[in-house]
Each structure stands twice: as structure tokens, then as C-alpha cells.
Motif scaffolding. Structure first.
Motif, short mmCIF file in Angstrom:
data_model
loop_
_atom_site.label_atom_id
_atom_site.label_comp_id
_atom_site.label_asym_id
_atom_site.label_seq_id
_atom_site.Cartn_x
_atom_site.Cartn_y
_atom_site.Cartn_z
N THR A 73 28.92 2.62 0.41
CA THR A 73 28.14 3.79 0.82
C THR A 73 26.95 3.94 -0.10
N LEU A 74 25.77 4.02 0.51
CA LEU A 74 24.56 4.32 -0.24
C LEU A 74 24.44 5.84 -0.33
N VAL A 75 24.58 6.37 -1.54
CA VAL A 75 24.67 7.81 -1.73
C VAL A 75 23.29 8.46 -1.60
N GLU A 76 23.23 9.55 -0.88
CA GLU A 76 21.99 10.30 -0.73
C GLU A 76 21.98 11.48 -1.68
N TRP A 77 20.96 11.53 -2.53
CA TRP A 77 20.79 12.65 -3.43
C TRP A 77 20.02 13.77 -2.74
N LYS A 78 20.24 14.97 -3.18
CA LYS A 78 19.46 16.12 -2.73
C LYS A 78 19.22 17.01 -3.95
N SER A 79 18.35 17.97 -3.79
CA SER A 79 18.00 18.83 -4.92
C SER A 79 18.09 20.28 -4.51
N ARG A 80 18.33 21.12 -5.52
CA ARG A 80 18.43 22.56 -5.27
C ARG A 80 17.55 23.29 -6.27
N LEU A 81 16.77 24.25 -5.78
CA LEU A 81 15.91 25.05 -6.64
C LEU A 81 16.75 26.08 -7.38
N LEU A 82 16.59 26.15 -8.71
CA LEU A 82 17.42 27.04 -9.52
C LEU A 82 16.67 28.24 -10.07
N VAL A 83 15.37 28.27 -9.94
CA VAL A 83 14.60 29.43 -10.40
C VAL A 83 14.20 30.26 -9.19
N PRO A 84 13.85 31.53 -9.38
CA PRO A 84 13.47 32.37 -8.23
C PRO A 84 12.33 31.75 -7.43
N ARG A 85 12.50 31.69 -6.13
CA ARG A 85 11.51 31.05 -5.28
C ARG A 85 10.15 31.73 -5.36
N ASN A 86 10.15 33.04 -5.51
CA ASN A 86 8.88 33.77 -5.53
C ASN A 86 8.18 33.72 -6.88
N SER A 87 8.70 32.92 -7.82
CA SER A 87 8.09 32.86 -9.15
C SER A 87 6.89 31.92 -9.21
N PHE A 88 6.68 31.10 -8.17
CA PHE A 88 5.53 30.20 -8.19
C PHE A 88 5.16 29.78 -6.78
N ASN A 89 3.90 29.37 -6.61
CA ASN A 89 3.46 28.82 -5.33
C ASN A 89 2.51 27.64 -5.51
N SER A 90 2.41 27.17 -6.76
CA SER A 90 1.55 26.03 -7.05
C SER A 90 1.99 25.44 -8.39
N THR A 91 1.39 24.30 -8.74
CA THR A 91 1.70 23.69 -10.03
C THR A 91 1.28 24.60 -11.18
N ASP A 92 0.12 25.23 -11.06
CA ASP A 92 -0.35 26.11 -12.13
C ASP A 92 0.57 27.30 -12.33
N THR A 93 0.99 27.94 -11.23
CA THR A 93 1.87 29.10 -11.38
C THR A 93 3.28 28.67 -11.77
N PHE A 94 3.68 27.46 -11.43
CA PHE A 94 4.97 26.95 -11.90
C PHE A 94 4.98 26.89 -13.43
#
Length: 709
Positions: A252-273
Motif C-alpha cells: 500500500t502506498l500511503v497517502e499523507w494529509k495535513s490538518r491546520l492547527l492554528v485558528p483559520r482566521n489568523s492569516f490570509n497570506s504569507t505575510d499575515t501568517f
């Protein structure tokens, strides 16, 4: 075109193929995922998360300031000198030169060698992970904003508790974990050998003992429930493919996924991240800096001292990222403390089980200790002669509660443990200033000399004492009665308990997975000192012994924020002229702390307890039944401790019976790193010949006094 941390909408195959192409053909993205705003749903393709993390530009000036501050905070780390040449081969710790590694990172910063902020933060995380100490942590929010996971957590189980286990996949079904098919290979290597290599090189494995690190990879049991392991969920992104080969020969070729752990509304761009996630605001920094200001009084003041509200004891350690917890029991508890932190079970007519999940309480210390008293009284009234104390997954908590629990089982014993701190100029300045540290964990009145007498002054306590190539305060013994006498808020615990001993020593056993640390280690040490035996479960898939306590045995961690805030308070805000005093870091962190105090035995002070390998009396493997029903683990413990059943530690380690470490023969173990691309810093043996300083303490000592000792 490299993507950023802007909100995307991924859905069509062409976009996914382009993303895979930017980061390599081996990267995986599901071809069947429906169009969705991934960041809004918190679950996104792993490569998209990684691109967000690596899109944040490197900030050289801030990085240099971070390194300067790290050197100042790390002067408080109590055990760093022992990693120059690790004294305990069974722990398989590589020699590590802290100063050399910091200097190497600083050189890369000054020459602008970091491509992005994530790679710099990763090097800092790896530096701290080299200590394998759950009190010594440094993880920035910028580095850990996402977790990376897949759907194949694993467990090592065997047909019987006394046989070598095999690796199996585990699946969450309703409220139960179900053991699935056997995994024979991982990325083409034997599954056990692959995981053995991972034990010593993966930076997120935080337990000092390699068998505890093995258990951390697996689905494992805490005091209340099972949690998924680090094999299937972590913060560190790995670009390599992960292929599982099953016992039937399919893969089986394992598929990775990711989960956001910080509040979604805390950024909307690289600069605000970067501005909202990676660094702290000036308002937050000032609030942290002045946390304890105004709560302490000048020495010789006639006013009563107000009680500081800072951390007084070691905190719980291990934080399992975002796995739901559940378990199934056929046994129901007789009684439970708040949040099921403590539970009492009746295994049979002669045996009770007391599960202590940790030593912290959402109520008062008195209520926690009172529950244990209530449980002991219940069992005495019922005439139950035997008790199993299960501390599996207990990461610590209040030192007072750990000591109190041991006193309840052995009320007439003299429970000794000594502590000392690493001497450093900042500590010297803080404790000899005009501000009185009374009623804080720095309070001199709460400690005795080893012979029980009082210290005449802070200077007598501070020393420094030259030992093991470093400088330390004198070994001191906590005065538990004095600590309790100073509590005026109703939280004082009894200074002593009346006898007789509620259970015979031979009728008490402790059960652990090796994932016991901090205050749990203090509790087990106190119980073992009285002759209590232990049964330990899991560990690497081989025979031989394993420690009951596989986590830090230091007695107190302290956060960077607390160090800075206490320094500011104890020096009355006059810290700017003292360039060896740390200040609040601007870099936002999830965890940032060091171990403040080493632990020492009364009769063996050749090494701190953390570096003494102390195997359990009995060792067993997990079975599939134990994964579903913890009481099967308790019955196996009873069989081996009181009925003479066979145990796993009777089996040989690679053909050599009862050898404590696979490759340990008195010399330092060489780490196997096949298929793993993690680095834990500079080996002490690779230090330049002209490197003058063996510790930061030596450098600062020379700076202050013009000599090295």
C-alpha cells in the motif's frame, strides 16, 4: 510558481499534478478528493501545507536575536553537560555538543544560508530533540501550524505476553481500536528494523529511553484511553514515499494529509501568517514580561509577602496531537476522580487496580490526594489485600501530589530525593537581589541540606559546586512540610500520614509502558525505594529488560516565559544592563522550556537519576486483547508478578541473554539512520580542537570572573 499561505480551492487534477511536480514526483496527492476550500475545512493536501510553511521568508535579524536568547535560556538547563559524553549506553543517546550546534546554526544565519523561516525553525526543533527530554522543548508556532497524518497507525502485538511482538496496522472502529493485518516491511525494509532505526533518529520522539520512544510510535495507552502514535501523526513533513508491505505480499502506498492547527482566521497570506502566527505582539511580550512583577517584596520588608502564582512544580509533558481518545472496558470503575484522572477498579476478589493517569487536578490538590485516601480506605474496609497501580502514560503533574501519593502507601517511610540546579550568572543574580523570592519555588526555606539542616544563605545554597565538567548548586532536599505550611489558600496537603502501611510491600505492583515521566518518575522512584516491583509493557520488538520510567526523571521544568518573568520580577525590572539575563522571546512558541532541577538518590550520587538505567522487575508484550480491554493487561501483570508466569525479558536480545541495549557494550551506540533524513546536531566528538568552552556556563563564568573555574 510557488504557492503561499493564501486560501486556495483545490480540486482539478491538473492543479494537483502541478503541485506534485513542484515538490517532486514522489509526492502524493489524492486524485479523487472533491473540490473544497481546504484551509477552511482544516484538512488539506500535505504538500499544500508544506508549501505554506516554506513560503515564509527567512528573517535574519530576528533569527540572530532568537539564538542570542536561546543561549541565555539554555544556561538554566540542568543536565546538558552529560550529553557531551552520555554515561548510559542503554539509553542510546548520541554525544551532543550544544555550543557547537548553536554556533553552526548561527554561522548559517549570518551567511544567510536558510531558504525560509521553516528550515531555521526546524533546526532549532532538532537541536532540542537531541536531548530526548520531555522537559526540554522548543517548538515554534511557525513550525507546527500543521500536522501531517495518514490512516495507518500501528501497534506491536504478540500472541502471548511473553513472546516477541509483530507489527500490525490498527483501525479505529467506533469506540474501539481493532488490530488489523500484519505489516512485514516498510519502504522495503523489515518493519521492525525500520522502526528500530526511527527510534533513534526521528526528532519528535521525546522520551529518553529507546523502548519508551518505540511505544511513542505506536497506538498507546494513557491513564484513561488509547491514543494514536507518532508513526501516523506528526509535525515533521517527510517528502519520502511511505510504502507498507503486508504479510500476504501486497503493498500500500500511503497517502499523507495535513490538518491546520492554528485558528483559520489568523492569516490570509504569507505575510499575515508570519506576523500573526510566527511572532508575538509587543503587547503580549510586555504582559508576559511583567507577569510576576509587584507580587514580591524587598528583603527585610516588614510587610507580609504575597503569594506568587507562577508554576511551582513540574508540568505534564507529552502532548499527543489531535487523536480522539476512547477505549472499551468490561470492568466498570468503583469510583472515579474528576475527568477520570484517577479510577479504582476491582480486578477480582483479592486484587484492586488504581489507575493514576497523571498527577494534576482541575480541582484542588487536597481533593486529588483525598480521593486516593478514599480509595485506600475503601479497599482496607473491604479487605482487599493486593493492589496494582497503573501509571501507564502518566506524564507528570504536581510534584506535591506525587510525593503525597507515595506517602499514603508508605506513611512511615523517609521518602528522600535530592535536587540541584545548574549554576549560572542569571540564577545567581536573581536569587541574591534585593527582592525576596519567599513563597515561590525559589524559596530557600523550602529546602534543606542533605543532612536535614537549613542553608544559612542563598549563597551557601548556590555554591557553585564544580562537578562533571559544569557548575551546579548544592544538592538540596525539599522540605515538604514547610511547603505545605506556607499555603494559606486551603490547598495544604498533610505533612504526614498515620500508619500502619495499608498494603504489604509484596502486594503492591506498578504497571507502566515506560511512558512515565517527571512527577510520575518521582512517584515510582519513591515506591521502588521501598521495594515495590514493576511490570512494564511494550518496548522494542525483542527480549531483554526495559525501564519502568522511560521519560525524564528531572523534577521540574520551567518555561522560557517563566524564566524571563521571574528574572524581571526578582531583579525589579532592572535587567537591561545585565546582558546575561534572558528576556521574553518575540518568536511565538507552542512549547519552550528546560529542565530546571536534576534528581538525585540518597545513596548513589555518581549520576543524576535520569542517567541511571533502572529496569523493571518484569516485562511483557501487548496482545490484541489488551488493546481492546485494559483489564487483560492487569491480569497479565498479576500472573507474572504473583503467579510466576513467563515474561518477555527472559528472552535474549539478539542472541545475548538479558542484554540491556542491543548495541550497548560500554561505548556509545552508533545511530542507524537508513531511510531517515533527520539530524540531531553536532556530535561532541566533532568539535573543533580550538573550541574553548564545554558549556555556556563556562563562557559566562569567564565573562564575569575572568576564569573558567
Amino acid at each position: 510558481m510557488k504557492s503561499s499561505c493564501a486560501v486556495p480551492h483545490w480540486g482539478n487534477g491538473a492543479e494537483k499534478a502541478a503541485l506534485r511536480g513542484r515538490l517532486g514526483a514522489n509526492s502524493l496527492i489524492s486524485p479523487n478528493r472533491a473540490p473544497v476550500s481546504y484551509l477552511a475545512s482544516r484538512e488539506i493536501p500535505e504538500l499544500l501545507a508544506y508549501e505554506c510553511l516554506t513560503s515564509v521568508p527567512f528573517h535574519q535579524d530576528e533569527a540572530l536575536d532568537t539564538l542570542r536568547q536561546l543561549r541565555l535560556f539554555l544556561q538554566f538547563y540542568s543536565a546538558q553537560t552529560y550529553f557531551l559524553s552520555p554515561p548510559t549506553p542503554e539509553l542510546e543517546l548520541a554525544p551532543f555538543d550544544l555550543n557547537k550546534t548553536l554556533s553552526k546554526i548561527e554561522s548559517r544565519v549570518r551567511h544567510n544560508k536558510y531558504e525560509n523561516e521553516h528550515s531555521f525553525n526546524g533546526d532549532l526543533f532538532n537541536l532540542f530533540s537531541a536531548f530526548r527530554d520531555t522537559h526540554v522543548r522548543f517548538m515554534t508556532k511557525c513550525y507546527s501550524a500543521f500536522s501531517f497524518e495518514h490512516d495507518y497507525p500501528i501497534i506491536a502485538v504478540s500472541d502471548s505476553p511473553s513472546s516477541i511482538p509483530k507489527i500490525h496496522a490498527v483501525e479505529k472502529v467506533g469506540n474501539n481500536w481493532e488490530v488489523r493485518d500484519e505489516i512485514s516491511k516498510i519502504n522495503g525494509d523489515d518493519a521492525v528494523e525500520y522502526l528500530m532505526g526511527m527510534v533513534n533518529v526521528h526528532p519528535e520522539l521525546s522520551w529518553v529511553d529507546p523502548d519508551a520512544r518505540w511505544n511513542q510510535l505506536m497506538v498507546h495507552y494513557t491513564g484513561n484511553d488509547y491514543v494514536g502514535g507518532l508513526f501516523a501523526r506528526r509535525y515533521t513533513f517527510d517528502e519520502n514515499e511511505l510504502v507498507l508491505t503486508w504479510a500476504n505480499g501486497t503493498s500500500t502506498l500511503v497517502e499523507w494529509k495535513s490538518r491546520l492547527l492554528v485558528p483559520r482566521n489568523s492569516f490570509n497570506s504569507t505575510d499575515t501568517f508570519y506576523s500573526n502566527v510566527c511572532i508575538r505582539s509587543e503587547k503580549e511580550i510586555e504582559k508576559t514580561r511583567t507577569l510576576y512583577s509587584g507580587r514580591l517584596k524587598y528583603k527585610n520588608s516588614t510587610e507580609s509577602t504575597s503569594k506568587a502564582k507562577g508554576k511551582r512544580e513540574a508540568l505534564p509533558l507529552y502532548k499527543e496531537p489531535l487523536w480522539s481518545r476512547s477505549t472499551n472496558r468490561t470492568l466498570k470503575p468503583i469510583m472515579s476522580f474528576t475527568d477520570n484522572v484517577i479510577q479504582l477498579f476491582s480486578l477480582d476478589n483479592e486484587t484492586a487496580v488504581l489507575v493514576i493517569g497523571d498527577f494534576k487536578s482541575s480541582e484542588t490538590l487536597v481533593s486529588f490526594a483525598g480521593f486516593i485516601s478514599k480509595a485506600i480506605s475503601y479497599l482496607k474496609d473491604k479487605g482487599t489485600p493486593k493492589i496494582i497501580i497503573d501509571v501507564t502514560g502518566n506524564g507528570g503533574g504536581s510534584l506535591a501530589l506525587g510525593n503525597d501519593a507515595a506517602m499514603q502507601f508508605f506513611p512511615t517511610a523517609d521518602h528522600y530525593f535530592g535536587t540541584n540546579m545548574r549554576w549560572n550568572p542569571a540564577l545567581q543574580a536573581m536569587l541574591t537581589s534585593n527582592i525576596d523570592p519567599n513563597r515561590t519555588f525559589w524559596d530557600l526555606g523550602q529546602y534543606h541540606k542533605m543532612d536535614g539542616s537549613d542553608f544559612s544563605s542563598y549563597q551557601e545554597f548556590l555554591g557553585p559546586v564544580r562537578s562533571d565538567g559544569d557548575y551546579f548548586t548544592r544538592i538540596a532536599r525539599p522540605d515538604l512540610a514547610e511547603r505545605n505550611a506556607e499555603k494559606s489558600d486551603g490547598s495544604a496537603l498533610p505533612a504526614a500520614y498515620k500508619g500502619p502501611q495499608p498494603f504489604k510491600t509484596e502486594n503492591i505492583i506498578i504497571v507502566s509502558s515506560g511512558m512515565c515521566a517527571s512527577t510520575c518518575a518521582v512517584f515510582v522512584e519513591a515506591m521502588s525505594e521501598q521495594g515495590v516491583r514493576s511490570v512494564v509493557f511494550g518496548g522494542r520488538a525483542r527480549g531483554g529488560p526495559m525501564q519502568t520510567v522511560g521519560g525524564t526523571k528531572g523534577t521540574q521544568d520551567i518555561s522560557f516565559d517563566d524564566i524571563a518573568a521571574w528574572a524581571y520580577a526578582l531583579l525589579d525590572g532592572k535587567t537591561e544592563a545585565l546582558d546575561y539575563i534572558p528576556d521574553v522571546m518575540s518568536l511565538a512558541t507552542v512549547d519552550a522550556s528546560v529542565n530546571l532541577r536534576n534528581s538525585w538518590r540518597k545513596d548513589n550520587q555518581a549520576l543524576p537519576i535520569e542517567f541511571i538505567y533502572d529496569p523493571a522487575k518484569y516485562r511483557l508484550s501487548y496482545t490484541a486483547e489488551m488493546i481492546r480491554y485494559p483489564e487483560a493487561m492487569w491480569r497479565a501483570s498479576k500472573d507474572v508478578a504473583w503467579n510466576g508466569a513467563k515474561q518477555l525479558s527472559d528472552l535474549p536480545v539478539n542472541g545475548k541473554k538479558n542484554r540491556a541495549s542491543q548495541d550497548a557494550s560500554g561505548s556509545t551506540v552508533k545511530l542507524k539512520s537508513k531511510n531517515h533524513s533527520y539530524s540531531n546536531g553536532e556530535s561532541a566528538g566533532s568539535a573543533d580542537k580550538d573550541l574553548t568552552w564545554s558549556s555556556i556556563g563556562q563562557l559566562i563564568w569567564y565573562k564575569l570572573y575572568g576564569r573558567t573555574r
